[in-house]
Enzyme design. Structure first.
Site, PDB file in Angstrom:
ATOM      1  CG  HIS A  80      -6.504  82.791  86.820  1.00 47.26           C
ATOM      2  ND1 HIS A  80      -7.617  83.574  87.018  1.00 47.26           N
ATOM      3  CD2 HIS A  80      -5.750  83.429  85.894  1.00 47.26           C
ATOM      4  CE1 HIS A  80      -7.532  84.643  86.241  1.00 47.26           C
ATOM      5  NE2 HIS A  80      -6.424  84.583  85.549  1.00 47.26           N
ATOM      6  N   GLY A  81      -7.007  78.320  88.287  1.00 46.83           N
ATOM      7  CA  GLY A  81      -6.416  77.087  88.771  1.00 46.83           C
ATOM      8  C   GLY A  81      -7.254  76.417  89.834  1.00 46.83           C
TER       9      GLY A  81
END
Length: 471
Positions: A326-327
């Site tokens: 996600h990041g």
């Protein structure tokens, strides 16, 4: 060109008209979709198209190689090269700066010289979805679950198909590429259902998600010290619903637009906040990612076929890596690790007491409340700028500062709508879609116009990008 914008609506109408004008000619309809998809992505940022073109070229050659060689060792080497090259692409653009920052934090105090200048690489939009979809195709060819006989242009369109290229869902080759050579068809009923699905997605995004985001989430998370404890709790709950309605709204639009061109995308959400345990939550939330992690990471690690300690290790590994997907920030790893611990505890409980065949209402209610609480609390880490900011937000939530005056009636109304529309049976949406399809065309047109005017009146003035656009 965001898919909830007027420009996107005009774009889809134009592509739709061209596509169905030539839909009986294979190369003509392929050209329409490929040119449209390339143009759509280039509007965001054109340079990554070159990266994607190189990536598809490499994968296509490797897929053709797997189809021609008979040695299992050679086929395994080719699929490994594909996976490594795609993960290398993701690591280079998304995680290289995180690794540099981590090395500076750990090694610089010890006197080890580390590069201090940021790499400043621009993350291509949708790269994470691109990489996972690319891996799914080459691995499925290796496993014999997908054909290697597709042309290069079919492979390229599969990777760049505009309804899903930016933020998914992750679509398998059997769900899209396998149907490119079939002459598409679209009945009036199918078109009506697709339009209804798009309308639902727009309402989710522009009305519920954006109002919650601008009305309570952004201001409270921006400066939690200015708000009361109850207001911080409301903001955390509101963000939980904002994220769902934002992303599921995008998925609805993607599924509806794909249906207009004769393709069926997989469902991506199934009322996740009604889950009775954290495992069920992940079977309902972002299902195309959850099933990808299950099929291409969890099961290759051994899945449930190994010892119980190894199963717990596999769950933790998948959730930490899924969090980092996600990041490029260690807070996403923390977020994933907490979910991994929760999954491990849930699995241990099942091993100890077994799965009840028909749990009573009190047990279901407790399970749903506990699961939703875990999701809300971990969303703070997901939304906060960093772990320090998350800690400040948690501290403010527990500080006991009274007051709730900053939660407007509009926010309360949207929260109530978010809970209601999430909890109602899916049959309500099915029946509503059927009623929409049965309306005369002029009535449908009026209904869509009125919906557009209502969205314009209720939604935020500024155009807010999708939350998952950053991933």
């Amino acid at each position: 060109m965001l898919s909830h914008s007027l420009q996107y609506l005009v774009f889809v109408i134009a592509v739709f008209a061209l596509y169905w004008a030539v839909h009986r000619q294979y190369w003509a309809r392929m050209a329409v979709l490929l040119v449209a998809s390339t143009y759509f992505y280039a509007v965001f940022t054109p340079f990554p198209l070159l990266i994607f073109l190189v990536g598809v070229t490499v994968d296509h050659l490797l897929v053709k190689g797997m189809a021609r060689v008979r040695s299992q060792g050679a086929r395994k080497a080719l699929v490994t090269l594909s996976v490594v090259s795609n993960l290398g692409l993701l690591a280079g653009f998304k995680y290289l700066e995180l690794l540099r920052q981590t090395a500076v934090s750990l090694l610089a105090p010890l006197g080890v010289e580390v590069r201090t200048e940021p790499f400043s690489l621009l993350l291509p939009v949708g790269l994470s979805f691109y990489v996972f979809q690319a891996i799914s195709y080459t691995v499925d060819v290796y496993r014999g679950k997908a054909s290697a006989e597709h042309s290069f242009f079919e492979h390229l369109l599969y990777m760049l198909f505009f309804p899903r290229v930016v933020s998914g869902p992750i679509v398998r080759a059997s769900e899209l590429m396998a149907h490119f050579r079939e002459v598409p068809s679209l009945t009036a009923e199918q078109g009506g259902h697709a339009l209804f699905r798009i309308a639902v997605g727009l309402v989710k995004k522009l009305v519920i998600a954006d109002v919650l985001g601008s009305g309570i989430v952004d201001p409270v998370f921006g400066a939690p010290e200015k708000y009361a404890s109850a207001e911080c709790i409301v903001a955390a709950v509101a963000y939980t619903f904002e994220l769902y309605y934002d992303f599921s709204g995008y998925s609805d639009i993607a599924i509806g637009v794909a249906a207009l061109f004769g393709f069926k995308f997989p469902e991506n959400f199934n009322r996740p906040y009604l889950a009775k345990n954290i495992g069920e939550f992940w079977n309902r939330w972002h299902m195309s990612l959850s099933t990808w992690l299950r099929d291409y990471l969890y099961r290759p690690l051994g899945g449930n076929r190994v010892s119980k300690p190894r199963v717990l290790f596999n769950l933790m590994t998948v959730m930490v890596l899924g969090g980092l997907w996600h990041g490029a920030d260690w807070r996403f790893a923390v977020w994933g690790a907490v979910h991994g611990v929760a999954l491990g505890i849930s699995r241990c409980w099942e091993w100890w007491v077994g799965k009840p065949e028909s749990p009573g209402i009190p047990r279901v209610a407790v399970g749903m409340l506990a699961t939703f609480t875990i999701v809300v609390l971990t969303r703070v880490v997901f939304r906060a700028a960093d772990m320090t900011h998350a800690g400040e937000f948690y501290a403010r939530m527990m500080a006991g500062v009274p007051g709730i005056a900053n939660v407007s009636p509009l926010v309360w109304g949207m929260l109530a709508a978010a809970v209601f529309f999430h909890a109602v049976p899916m049959k309500l949406y099915t029946v509503s879609s059927e009623l929409f399809v049965r309306m005369p065309v002029p009535v449908r047109a009026v209904a869509l116009v009125l919906l557009g005017l209502g969205i314009r009146h209720l939604s935020a003035v500024e155009t807010r990008p999708y939350v998952y656009l950053q991933f």
